[in-house]
Structure formats: C-alpha cells, structure tokens
Write a protein that holds these residues in place. Structure first.
Motif, PDB file in Angstrom:
ATOM      1  N   UNK A 110     -49.408  27.438  78.911  1.00 13.40           N
ATOM      2  CA  UNK A 110     -50.448  26.741  79.665  1.00 13.40           C
ATOM      3  C   UNK A 110     -50.014  26.505  81.111  1.00 13.40           C
ATOM      4  N   UNK A 111     -48.720  26.330  81.338  1.00 11.23           N
ATOM      5  CA  UNK A 111     -48.218  26.130  82.692  1.00 11.23           C
ATOM      6  C   UNK A 111     -48.259  24.698  83.167  1.00 11.23           C
ATOM      7  N   UNK A 112     -48.157  23.741  82.251  1.00  9.25           N
ATOM      8  CA  UNK A 112     -48.182  22.332  82.646  1.00  9.25           C
ATOM      9  C   UNK A 112     -46.811  21.888  83.139  1.00  9.25           C
ATOM     10  N   UNK A 113     -46.819  20.882  84.008  1.00  8.09           N
ATOM     11  CA  UNK A 113     -45.570  20.296  84.486  1.00  8.09           C
ATOM     12  C   UNK A 113     -45.049  19.305  83.458  1.00  8.09           C
ATOM     13  N   UNK A 114     -43.813  18.859  83.632  1.00  7.52           N
ATOM     14  CA  UNK A 114     -43.239  17.876  82.712  1.00  7.52           C
ATOM     15  C   UNK A 114     -44.020  16.565  82.756  1.00  7.52           C
ATOM     16  N   UNK A 115     -44.495  16.177  83.935  1.00  2.31           N
ATOM     17  CA  UNK A 115     -45.264  14.932  84.050  1.00  2.31           C
ATOM     18  C   UNK A 115     -46.583  15.047  83.305  1.00  2.31           C
ATOM     19  N   UNK A 116     -47.223  16.197  83.398  1.00  4.14           N
ATOM     20  CA  UNK A 116     -48.492  16.412  82.693  1.00  4.14           C
ATOM     21  C   UNK A 116     -48.285  16.436  81.183  1.00  4.14           C
ATOM     22  N   UNK A 174     -49.585  13.879  77.856  1.00  2.00           N
ATOM     23  CA  UNK A 174     -50.124  14.328  76.568  1.00  2.00           C
ATOM     24  C   UNK A 174     -49.357  13.711  75.408  1.00  2.00           C
ATOM     25  N   UNK A 175     -48.044  13.716  75.468  1.00  2.00           N
ATOM     26  CA  UNK A 175     -47.249  13.245  74.325  1.00  2.00           C
ATOM     27  C   UNK A 175     -47.103  11.735  74.304  1.00  2.00           C
ATOM     28  N   UNK A 176     -47.390  11.061  75.427  1.00  2.00           N
ATOM     29  CA  UNK A 176     -47.229   9.617  75.502  1.00  2.00           C
ATOM     30  C   UNK A 176     -48.442   8.862  74.987  1.00  2.00           C
ATOM     31  N   UNK A 177     -48.444   7.524  75.127  1.00  2.00           N
ATOM     32  CA  UNK A 177     -49.576   6.696  74.672  1.00  2.00           C
ATOM     33  C   UNK A 177     -50.764   6.851  75.609  1.00  2.00           C
ATOM     34  N   UNK A 178     -51.741   7.619  75.222  1.00  2.00           N
ATOM     35  CA  UNK A 178     -52.811   8.033  76.137  1.00  2.00           C
ATOM     36  C   UNK A 178     -53.836   6.939  76.427  1.00  2.00           C
ATOM     37  N   UNK A 179     -53.881   5.890  75.616  1.00  2.00           N
ATOM     38  CA  UNK A 179     -54.861   4.851  75.873  1.00  2.00           C
ATOM     39  C   UNK A 179     -54.655   4.180  77.228  1.00  2.00           C
ATOM     40  N   UNK A 180     -53.466   4.289  77.767  1.00  2.00           N
ATOM     41  CA  UNK A 180     -53.200   3.705  79.080  1.00  2.00           C
ATOM     42  C   UNK A 180     -53.622   4.628  80.218  1.00  2.00           C
ATOM     43  N   UNK A 181     -54.095   5.834  79.895  1.00  2.00           N
ATOM     44  CA  UNK A 181     -54.527   6.778  80.924  1.00  2.00           C
ATOM     45  C   UNK A 181     -55.958   6.463  81.363  1.00  2.00           C
ATOM     46  N   UNK A 237     -47.380   0.197  70.697  1.00  2.00           N
ATOM     47  CA  UNK A 237     -47.471  -1.168  71.203  1.00  2.00           C
ATOM     48  C   UNK A 237     -46.274  -1.543  72.082  1.00  2.00           C
ATOM     49  N   UNK A 238     -45.091  -1.097  71.715  1.00  2.00           N
ATOM     50  CA  UNK A 238     -43.873  -1.532  72.407  1.00  2.00           C
ATOM     51  C   UNK A 238     -43.486  -0.631  73.576  1.00  2.00           C
ATOM     52  N   UNK A 239     -43.901   0.635  73.539  1.00  2.00           N
ATOM     53  CA  UNK A 239     -43.399   1.597  74.539  1.00  2.00           C
ATOM     54  C   UNK A 239     -44.537   2.292  75.280  1.00  2.00           C
ATOM     55  N   UNK A 240     -45.569   1.543  75.687  1.00  2.00           N
ATOM     56  CA  UNK A 240     -46.679   2.202  76.384  1.00  2.00           C
ATOM     57  C   UNK A 240     -46.652   1.972  77.888  1.00  2.00           C
ATOM     58  N   UNK A 241     -45.698   1.239  78.389  1.00  2.00           N
ATOM     59  CA  UNK A 241     -45.615   0.993  79.822  1.00  2.00           C
ATOM     60  C   UNK A 241     -45.044   2.191  80.572  1.00  2.00           C
ATOM     61  N   UNK A 242     -45.222   2.163  81.897  1.00  2.00           N
ATOM     62  CA  UNK A 242     -44.734   3.263  82.738  1.00  2.00           C
ATOM     63  C   UNK A 242     -43.224   3.421  82.640  1.00  2.00           C
ATOM     64  N   UNK A 243     -42.521   2.318  82.396  1.00  2.00           N
ATOM     65  CA  UNK A 243     -41.060   2.385  82.316  1.00  2.00           C
ATOM     66  C   UNK A 243     -40.576   3.145  81.081  1.00  2.00           C
ATOM     67  N   UNK A 244     -41.460   3.329  80.101  1.00  2.00           N
ATOM     68  CA  UNK A 244     -41.057   3.973  78.846  1.00  2.00           C
ATOM     69  C   UNK A 244     -41.570   5.409  78.722  1.00  2.00           C
ATOM     70  N   UNK A 245     -42.144   5.942  79.804  1.00  2.00           N
ATOM     71  CA  UNK A 245     -42.727   7.288  79.701  1.00  2.00           C
ATOM     72  C   UNK A 245     -41.714   8.320  79.226  1.00  2.00           C
ATOM     73  N   UNK A 246     -40.500   8.231  79.721  1.00  2.00           N
ATOM     74  CA  UNK A 246     -39.487   9.210  79.335  1.00  2.00           C
ATOM     75  C   UNK A 246     -39.099   9.152  77.872  1.00  2.00           C
ATOM     76  N   UNK A 247     -39.270   7.979  77.256  1.00  2.00           N
ATOM     77  CA  UNK A 247     -38.907   7.837  75.847  1.00  2.00           C
ATOM     78  C   UNK A 247     -39.816   8.646  74.928  1.00  2.00           C
ATOM     79  N   UNK A 248     -41.036   8.977  75.410  1.00  2.00           N
ATOM     80  CA  UNK A 248     -42.000   9.641  74.538  1.00  2.00           C
ATOM     81  C   UNK A 248     -41.692  11.117  74.311  1.00  2.00           C
TER      82      UNK A 248
END
Length: 417
Positions: free
Chosen positions: A107-113, A117-124, A195-206
């Motif tokens: 697809x050619x997506x970047x790591x941020x994109x 997708x893999x993170x908690x999307x309700x915050x998008x 619930x615990x890891x949906x903040x911006x600081x936890x994006x890398x954990x996903x």
C-alpha cells in the motif's frame, strides 16, 4: 476568462490534495485530519458494554455447570485452554506483522499512518477514514488487506475450533467453557489496552499491543474497527454457546447419540466458518451490485455477489462432510436436504443481521433449524416404523434398545409404550 482559468485550476488542486501519496505528506507524518474525536466517557462506555456482554455470555455455561446440566471433564478443559491460548498466541502476532508488512510494501503507507491503523482509532478525527481511502489505488489495496488478514483470522480460529472439538477435546462441557472463558479474557485485555494506552504518548506501544487484535480490526470500519472486532469475538462466543445450549435442550444426550452430535456440530459451525468468510472474500473485491446494511462501522454495505458466495460457502462444506463420510449422513433424516436448507438460512441471516452480530445469529438460527429438522424426521420415522428393536432390555427403566436414523443408527434406549 478568470473563471475559465481559475476554476479548473482549483479543482485540479483539490484533486491533487486528496491523493494520499502526494509529496506534501512525508514518511514521518500522518495525514492531517479535522473534525471531532470521540470523548473519553463515550469510549469507556462502549468498552464497558462489550465487557458486560462478554461476561453475560460466560454466565450461561457457568450456571449450567453449577446446576449439573453441563458436566465438565476438567482434564480436557485444561488441555482445551492450553490449545486455544497457544494457537492464538502464535496466530495473532503473525497476522499483525504480515498486515504491517503488506501496508508498508503493497500500500505504501508510512509508519505514522500504520500506527493510526493499529492504534486506538476512536481518538482519531472523523475524517480520518475518508482521507485514508481518497486514493482509489489505496482503497482497493486496503480492501484486499481486510480480506486477507481479517477474514483469514476468522477462518483460522473457527477451523481450529472444529478440529479442536473433533480431535482434541470431545467433552462438550470442556469445549464450551474453554472457548467462553477464553473470549472473556481476551475482551478484558483488549478493553484494558484501549482504555489505558490511547493517549498520544502511547502510540509507539501499539506496534505490539495491536497483537491483541490479531489484525481482526478491519481498516474500513474506521474509528470503530477495534470495537467491531471485539463485538465480533463476543458475538461468536455467544453464537457457539447458544447453539450448544439449543442442542442440549432439543437433542438427545451426546453420549446416547454421538454421530448425531458430530454431524449437527459441523452443519451448524461450517457455514459460520466458511460461508460468512466467503461473503467478504468475494463480495469486497468483486461485488458490483451493492446495498446498504446496518452495522458497527463506518462502511456498512453488502453485495449480491457476496450473498451468492455466502450460499455456496455454506453449502459446499456441508456437502463435502456428508459425501466424504467425515460425518454419518444417516445421523439426521434427509441430511442432504438439511445441508441445503442451512445454506439458504445462513445466507438470509448473514445478510439481514446487524454487522458484527452475524457470528451469533448464524449458528443460533442454524442450531434451531437442526433441532426442528431432527424432530420432524423423528416423527416421520416413527410413522414409518423405522425402528429396529434390538435384543436388549433394561429392566431398571423398562426400555428397549432401538436403532434408528434419528439417533445416528446407534443403539439407543427408548421407553416402551
């Protein structure tokens, strides 16, 4: 003159900005989206509701076990838990890693994109999904991604459940309790992670927390993808537990009719495993005659081509089971007709059910049909004197051993009238 020159230029600029692979987006940044996001109370309420539904689903088997209606072989239960956990612990990371590889390379997506997708999307933001699918090439390849990894996991999980029941754990109580408990634990862990890891600081954990979902969170469900996956898992366990409960109420005990139960289990679960999957596998990339449906997700539609695939995907496995001797066709009267009737019923229920609840509706309705079909066949057999009385009499309960297709042609004690 200005209108002639400026308006086409503006339209062209707008189209260019909608292309996801425009040079304006670097590999390090995700698409800039606008619009409101879901509030924290809304997210927490949705997670609590899913967890409550999962716990209610577990309460059924537990109540049946405590009342003695559903005995459990605890040794087989331990084996079952180990088998299910081991299989999912291996499958889920593999499917997630393969999906990330596909999104990056095909697809050619970047790591941020990909993190979006893999993170908690309700915050998008609300326009995240429309922006993601703005490029037709990207939209087509994401459709393929959803088919490969979402439905691939669906088929793997249900096929392993059927194999699990046929070769690993044949005790009904152990099977139902192990899959029900496993579903509750999975939903609890998934809800806690969101619930615990949906903040911006936890994006890398996903990058590794997403393993909990095993790529089952369909991308085209948008911000509700993870909730849809959790609902699908919960409704599947509801369906399996409900179908076995219906069978317990409507069929003779498993120890008295093993062939009947073996055939009924496959006719009930195979359409959920392959018919439901074929609907998305064929309908998503090849469906041309589409119509809207209700569901949990941002894109809710089906196609006539997908409905035809559901029918064939439900019918063919049943015919294979009956034709190859994997199950005894004589265990249920007119079993070939039952396989066709189940394929029709599965197509109807899969089409009209609220999306993500069809995993419950399909097996529950199929189980009801099997029970009704068996009772009608039993009545017809009785009218045709289809019983063969054997030379065996139980003086304790005044019953004779009889053999009938309604009981899978196995000796079964029946009351003497």
């Amino acid at each position: 003159v200005n209108s002639i020159l400026v308006l086409p230029a503006c339209a062209a600029a707008k189209r260019t900005m909608s292309i996801r692979h425009s040079a304006i987006f670097s590999k390090e940044e995700s698409i800039k989206c606008s619009g409101p996001t879901c509030s924290t109370p809304t997210i927490n309420c949705s997670l609590l509701l899913l967890l409550l539904l999962s716990l209610i689903q577990l309460s059924g088997p537990v109540a049946a076990i405590l009342s003695g209606a559903l005995p459990v072989d605890w040794d087989q239960f331990g084996v079952g838990v180990a088998f299910l956990i081991g299989g999912e612990v291996v499958r889920r990371p593999i499917f997630c890693l393969l999906r990330v590889l596909y999104l990056r390379r095909a697809v050619g997506l970047s790591d941020a994109e990909i993190t979006d997708i893999v993170g908690p999307r309700l915050s998008l933001p609300q326009d995240w999904l429309p922006n993601l699918l703005a490029d037709p090439r990207t939209k087509t390849r994401i459709k393929v991604c959803d088919v490969l990894f979402r439905k691939g996991g669906h088929v793997f999980t249900l096929t392993s459940t059927i194999i699990f029941n046929a070769f690993v754990v044949d005790d009904l109580g152990a099977l139902v309790l192990s899959v029900s408990l496993g579903s509750v634990l999975l939903v609890m862990v998934q809800a806690s992670a969101i619930s615990l890891f949906r903040g911006a600081a936890h994006r890398g954990h996903w990058w590794w927390l997403s393993w909990l979902f095993g790529a089952a969170d369909r991308i085209r469900d948008g911000r509700l993808g993870q909730q849809n996956a959790m609902m699908g898992s919960t409704s599947m366990m509801w369906g399996i537990v409900a179908s076995f409960g219906i069978a317990l109420l409507g069929l003779p005990p498993q120890e008295d009719a093993e062939k009947l139960w073996a055939l009924a289990t496959q006719l009930v679960l195979l359409p959920l495993t392959y018919g439901d999957a074929m609907g998305e596998i064929i309908g998503t990339p090849f469906g041309r005659h589409r119509f809207k449906v209700k569901g949990l997700g941002e894109i809710n539609e089906k196609s006539l081509e997908g409905c035809a695939a559901v029918f064939l995907g439900s019918l063919i496995p049943g015919l294979i089971v009956l034709g190859t001797g994997a199950a005894d066709p004589c265990a249920i009267p007119a079993a070939w007709g039952l396989a066709a009737a189940i394929a029709v019923l599965t197509t109807i229920t899969e089409t009209i059910a609220f999306r993500s609840t069809d995993n419950f509706v399909i097996p529950a309705c199929n189980a009801v049909l099997v029970v009704i079909w068996w009772h009608v066949g039993l009545a017809v057999d009785e009218g045709n004197d289809a019983y063969d009385v054997l030379d065996s009499f139980d003086s304790r309960n005044h019953s004779l051993a009889v053999k009938s297709p309604a009981f899978g042609n196995t000796p079964t004690y029946g009351l003497v009238e």
